[in-house]
Design a protein around this motif. Structure first.
Motif, PDB file in Angstrom:
ATOM      1  N   GLY A 172       0.704  -1.324   0.013  1.00 34.03           N
ATOM      2  CA  GLY A 172      -0.080   0.091   0.006  1.00 34.03           C
ATOM      3  C   GLY A 172       0.825   1.331   0.029  1.00 34.03           C
ATOM      4  N   GLU A 173       0.189   2.098   0.518  1.00 32.16           N
ATOM      5  CA  GLU A 173       0.641   3.638   0.693  1.00 32.16           C
ATOM      6  C   GLU A 173       2.310   3.895   0.864  1.00 32.16           C
ATOM      7  N   ILE A 174       2.703   4.662  -0.126  1.00 33.80           N
ATOM      8  CA  ILE A 174       4.283   4.813   0.000  1.00 33.80           C
ATOM      9  C   ILE A 174       4.765   5.993   0.252  1.00 33.80           C
ATOM     10  N   HIS A 175       3.858   7.066   0.778  1.00 37.18           N
ATOM     11  CA  HIS A 175       4.381   8.363   1.141  1.00 37.18           C
ATOM     12  C   HIS A 175       4.491   8.586   2.681  1.00 37.18           C
ATOM     13  N   THR A 176       4.417   7.858   3.463  1.00 38.19           N
ATOM     14  CA  THR A 176       4.822   7.908   4.978  1.00 38.19           C
ATOM     15  C   THR A 176       5.757   6.857   5.437  1.00 38.19           C
ATOM     16  N   ASP A 177       6.075   6.878   6.455  1.00 40.45           N
ATOM     17  CA  ASP A 177       6.909   5.990   7.005  1.00 40.45           C
ATOM     18  C   ASP A 177       6.356   4.796   8.008  1.00 40.45           C
ATOM     19  N   TRP A 178       5.048   4.566   7.813  1.00 41.15           N
ATOM     20  CA  TRP A 178       4.448   3.374   8.332  1.00 41.15           C
ATOM     21  C   TRP A 178       5.088   1.942   8.224  1.00 41.15           C
ATOM     22  N   ARG A 179       5.707   1.785   7.341  1.00 39.51           N
ATOM     23  CA  ARG A 179       6.571   0.460   7.075  1.00 39.51           C
ATOM     24  C   ARG A 179       7.577   0.476   8.211  1.00 39.51           C
TER      25      ARG A 179
END
Length: 146
Positions: A9-16
């Motif tokens: 999913g989303e690649i614009h924040t550092d959630w990973r």
């Protein structure tokens, strides 16, 4: 017990990174995998196959090349976390969730409460819906240590 977790999913924040740090802090035996998170590199994945006259065909070739990685990593994962952010529509993440559902692969969705309605079918197929990365780490902690 060890686990392989695919982060979709989303690649614009550092959630990973937040999930990785949380799992490390709790001593969880987890290997994390992911799609290519460099947007430009992902968009150019098919460029080695030659130039295209339209954006559609460039995107098409790149999505096919990217799918080699995505399919293999999802199939090898014990769990998939599918993140939907609020800035962009992550159609690829919805596709990954559907792929998990078709495979019978457990997945957890991660998104804010304000997008429950558009994701109701995606959430209905998930084993859990989390609103924070800490909740995802809590789930991993439970599954691996219970």
């Amino acid at each position: 017990m060890s686990f392989t977790v695919y982060l979709s999913g989303e690649i614009h924040t550092d959630w990973r990174d937040e999930i990785r740090r949380g799992a490390t802090a709790r001593g969880l035996d987890v290997t994390f995998t992911s799609a290519v998170t460099d947007h430009e590199a992902s968009d150019a994945a098919g460029d080695a196959l030659g130039p295209e006259s339209t954006g559609y065909w460039r995107d098409h070739k790149s999505s096919l090349v990217n799918s080699i990685r995505t399919r293999n990593l999802i199939e090898k994962a014990d769990l998939v976390v599918v993140r939907f952010g609020d800035k962009y529509k992550q159609w690829n993440a919805a596709f990954d969730a559907g792929y998990c559902a078709a495979l019978g692969k457990p997945y957890v969705t991660l998104h804010a409460e304000d997008i429950i309605h558009p994701l109701k079918e995606v959430d209905a197929g998930a084993q859990a819906w989390a609103t924070t990365t800490d909740q995802v780490v809590d789930i991993l902690d439970y599954v691996l240590k219970a």
